[in-house]
Design a protein around this motif. Structure first.
Motif, PDB file in Angstrom:
ATOM      1  N   UNK A  13       0.807  -1.219   0.000  1.00 24.06           N
ATOM      2  CA  UNK A  13       0.000   0.000   0.000  1.00 24.06           C
ATOM      3  C   UNK A  13       0.841   1.271   0.000  1.00 24.06           C
ATOM      4  N   UNK A  14       2.159   1.146   0.147  1.00 23.69           N
ATOM      5  CA  UNK A  14       3.017   2.327   0.035  1.00 23.69           C
ATOM      6  C   UNK A  14       2.911   2.951  -1.348  1.00 23.69           C
ATOM      7  N   UNK A  15       2.572   2.121  -2.352  1.00 19.54           N
ATOM      8  CA  UNK A  15       2.355   2.665  -3.698  1.00 19.54           C
ATOM      9  C   UNK A  15       1.175   3.632  -3.682  1.00 19.54           C
ATOM     10  N   UNK A  16       0.086   3.232  -3.050  1.00 15.53           N
ATOM     11  CA  UNK A  16      -1.070   4.124  -2.927  1.00 15.53           C
ATOM     12  C   UNK A  16      -0.692   5.415  -2.207  1.00 15.53           C
ATOM     13  N   UNK A  17       0.089   5.268  -1.134  1.00 13.66           N
ATOM     14  CA  UNK A  17       0.485   6.430  -0.337  1.00 13.66           C
ATOM     15  C   UNK A  17       1.290   7.427  -1.160  1.00 13.66           C
ATOM     16  N   UNK A  18       2.288   6.919  -1.866  1.00 10.18           N
ATOM     17  CA  UNK A  18       3.138   7.813  -2.660  1.00 10.18           C
ATOM     18  C   UNK A  18       2.344   8.448  -3.793  1.00 10.18           C
ATOM     19  N   UNK A  19       1.599   7.632  -4.535  1.00 13.38           N
ATOM     20  CA  UNK A  19       0.890   8.148  -5.703  1.00 13.38           C
ATOM     21  C   UNK A  19      -0.153   9.186  -5.351  1.00 13.38           C
ATOM     22  N   UNK A  20      -1.020   8.881  -4.392  1.00 11.04           N
ATOM     23  CA  UNK A  20      -2.109   9.779  -4.071  1.00 11.04           C
ATOM     24  C   UNK A  20      -1.608  11.025  -3.324  1.00 11.04           C
ATOM     25  N   UNK A  21      -0.670  10.837  -2.413  1.00  7.07           N
ATOM     26  CA  UNK A  21      -0.198  11.975  -1.625  1.00  7.07           C
ATOM     27  C   UNK A  21       0.554  12.989  -2.473  1.00  7.07           C
ATOM     28  N   UNK A  22       1.353  12.512  -3.413  1.00  8.61           N
ATOM     29  CA  UNK A  22       2.119  13.452  -4.232  1.00  8.61           C
ATOM     30  C   UNK A  22       1.250  14.138  -5.279  1.00  8.61           C
ATOM     31  N   UNK A  23       0.376  13.385  -5.944  1.00  6.47           N
ATOM     32  CA  UNK A  23      -0.459  13.993  -6.978  1.00  6.47           C
ATOM     33  C   UNK A  23      -1.502  14.936  -6.380  1.00  6.47           C
ATOM     34  N   UNK A  24      -2.023  14.584  -5.239  1.00  7.58           N
ATOM     35  CA  UNK A  24      -3.136  15.344  -4.664  1.00  7.58           C
ATOM     36  C   UNK A  24      -2.668  16.499  -3.786  1.00  7.58           C
ATOM     37  N   UNK A  25      -1.611  16.297  -2.993  1.00  8.05           N
ATOM     38  CA  UNK A  25      -1.249  17.288  -1.985  1.00  8.05           C
ATOM     39  C   UNK A  25       0.195  17.773  -2.094  1.00  8.05           C
ATOM     40  N   UNK A  26       1.136  16.876  -1.748  1.00  6.60           N
ATOM     41  CA  UNK A  26       2.504  17.336  -1.519  1.00  6.60           C
ATOM     42  C   UNK A  26       3.194  17.833  -2.775  1.00  6.60           C
ATOM     43  N   UNK A  27       2.897  17.266  -3.933  1.00 10.86           N
ATOM     44  CA  UNK A  27       3.578  17.716  -5.141  1.00 10.86           C
ATOM     45  C   UNK A  27       3.365  19.186  -5.396  1.00 10.86           C
ATOM     46  N   UNK A  28       2.084  19.597  -5.396  1.00 11.29           N
ATOM     47  CA  UNK A  28       1.757  20.998  -5.659  1.00 11.29           C
ATOM     48  C   UNK A  28       2.120  21.881  -4.471  1.00 11.29           C
ATOM     49  N   UNK A  29       1.856  21.399  -3.253  1.00  5.01           N
ATOM     50  CA  UNK A  29       2.110  22.220  -2.067  1.00  5.01           C
ATOM     51  C   UNK A  29       3.594  22.530  -1.907  1.00  5.01           C
ATOM     52  N   UNK A  30       4.450  21.524  -1.977  1.00  5.56           N
ATOM     53  CA  UNK A  30       5.881  21.756  -1.819  1.00  5.56           C
ATOM     54  C   UNK A  30       6.442  22.588  -2.968  1.00  5.56           C
ATOM     55  N   UNK A  31       5.893  22.397  -4.153  1.00  2.27           N
ATOM     56  CA  UNK A  31       6.325  23.235  -5.280  1.00  2.27           C
ATOM     57  C   UNK A  31       5.952  24.690  -5.045  1.00  2.27           C
ATOM     58  N   UNK A  75      -6.817   7.498  -8.480  1.00  8.49           N
ATOM     59  CA  UNK A  75      -7.933   7.971  -9.321  1.00  8.49           C
ATOM     60  C   UNK A  75      -7.527   9.226 -10.095  1.00  8.49           C
ATOM     61  N   UNK A  76      -8.136   9.406 -11.221  1.00  3.98           N
ATOM     62  CA  UNK A  76      -7.753  10.517 -12.082  1.00  3.98           C
ATOM     63  C   UNK A  76      -8.085  11.861 -11.446  1.00  3.98           C
ATOM     64  N   UNK A  77      -9.095  11.894 -10.552  1.00  2.61           N
ATOM     65  CA  UNK A  77      -9.452  13.184  -9.966  1.00  2.61           C
ATOM     66  C   UNK A  77      -8.379  13.693  -9.007  1.00  2.61           C
TER      67      UNK A  77
END
Length: 372
Positions: free
Chosen positions: A196-214, A304-306
């Motif tokens: 489930x670490x795959x779910x954690x990395x994928x969803x957290x970065x696309x949804x929150x941390x990727x944009x926020x840290x940028x 998910x794509x959203x």
């Protein structure tokens, strides 16, 4: 050898305890030290002060003479032209103000400081609203007259905000992906759910941390640059010169920076998310026994794509906040070079604060829409 100022005492008539003083020697700041201490120690009233045998006099000497005459109501006699002029100046400069400001009680100071803070907040809010109104009007004028759009300036700012940020944003995102994958797997292994670490990395970065840290990185890098550049230009009167020759600073300087931030933030956010996922795939392949290809394929299945849409919706809003904060603070610089540093710091702090607040708002908003 230095000549010191001195005085002689002559008792007054009638035995009333008063007397006359005759000053001798130069009444200068370098020679009146002992005389000043002696005159302060007098315990008998003085009726007159004779300056006929005094030498040179400066402002300090005149102030000592006038203070003594004021203290006892004595008459000053024998003063020359220079001494008379200095005494008139000293007398005219007297003030009844307190040497120390009155000490206010703690509650009064607290309420006073709070009142000043609220008044400043109100004035700042009005200035921000006026700034936003000016930007809207300028942008509307550029839409009506496309020839006024400065394409080269926008492209240049896009290069500075976006292309030049790729290395640092990529490195940061790659390391964040590694940390999330490694720490997530370490915690999930307690429940036998390392996959489930795959779910954690994928969803957290696309949804929150990727944009926020940028956004935080762009605020510290580009937002501070906007404030420092515009502040320096205002301090050196370059902006006033632009107005003089008929060039609108809003159209030439501010709108290109804001547009570059808005346009580049979605691209940088998506880039950061992809690099973070690659970082998670690399660490999973090296330490967790999950092949990188399997990790990436799994991301496509579980994310998910959203989540991607959420990140892309938030990114331009964050870019707008960063651009507005940097440009507004830069245009508020006045007075001296220290103001540039203060306004630059305020631009970064305000941008990061507003980005985090808006990110929390978006999280609640999209959760209420059912995009969990």
């Amino acid at each position: 050898m230095r000549e010191w100022a001195d005085f002689s005492w002559q008792d007054g008539e009638g035995g009333n305890g008063g007397g006359a003083i005759a000053l001798h020697g130069p009444l200068l700041i370098s020679s009146v030290g002992p005389l000043d201490r002696q005159l302060r120690a007098l315990d008998q009233p003085v009726t007159s002060i004779d300056l006929s045998n005094a030498g040179q006099i400066d402002t300090v000497g005149a102030w000592i003479v006038w203070r003594l005459a004021e203290r006892y109501g004595a008459e000053i006699t024998g003063a020359g032209d220079q001494a008379t002029r200095l005494l008139e100046v000293v007398q005219g400069a007297q003030s009844t103000a307190d040497i120390r400001p009155p000490h206010r009680s703690l509650p009064v100071r607290i309420f006073g400081d709070f009142g000043r803070f609220m008044a400043g907040l109100g004035h700042g809010t009005m200035r921000v609203i006026a700034f936003l109104g000016a930007i809207v009007l300028a942008f509307g004028g550029m839409i009506r007259h496309p020839r006024r759009i400065r394409g080269r300036a926008i492209v240049r700012q896009m290069e500075l905000v976006g292309v030049a940020s790729l290395p640092i944003v990529g490195l940061m995102s790659f390391l964040i992906g590694i940390v999330i994958a490694q720490q997530g797997a370490a915690q999930l292994s307690q429940f036998g759910a390392e996959s489930l670490s795959v779910n954690l990395v994928g969803r957290l970065t696309l949804r929150e941390l990727g944009v926020l840290m940028t956004a935080i990185m762009v605020a510290g890098r580009s937002g501070s640059a906007f404030a420092a550049q515009l502040g320096t230009m205002k301090l050196t009167e370059e902006i006033d010169a632009m107005r003089t020759i008929g060039v609108a600073p809003l159209e030439a300087l501010i709108i290109p920076r804001i547009m570059a931030s808005v346009l580049m933030m979605p691209l940088l956010g998506f880039y950061a998310s992809v690099i973070a996922i690659l970082g998670g795939a690399v660490i999973s392949d090296l330490t967790l026994g999950v092949p990188a290809i399997s990790f990436l394929l799994r991301v496509r299945e579980v994310v998910p794509i959203y989540d991607l849409y959420i990140g892309l919706i938030k990114a331009p809003v964050f870019g707008l906040i960063i651009g507005l904060a940097g440009c507004y603070q830069g245009m508020q610089v006045e007075g001296n070079a220290e103001e540039v540093g203060l306004r630059t710091t305020q631009a970064v702090v305000q941008a990061i604060f507003m980005v985090i607040v808006l990110d929390a708002f978006f999280a609640v908003f999209f959760s209420n829409l059912g995009w969990n």
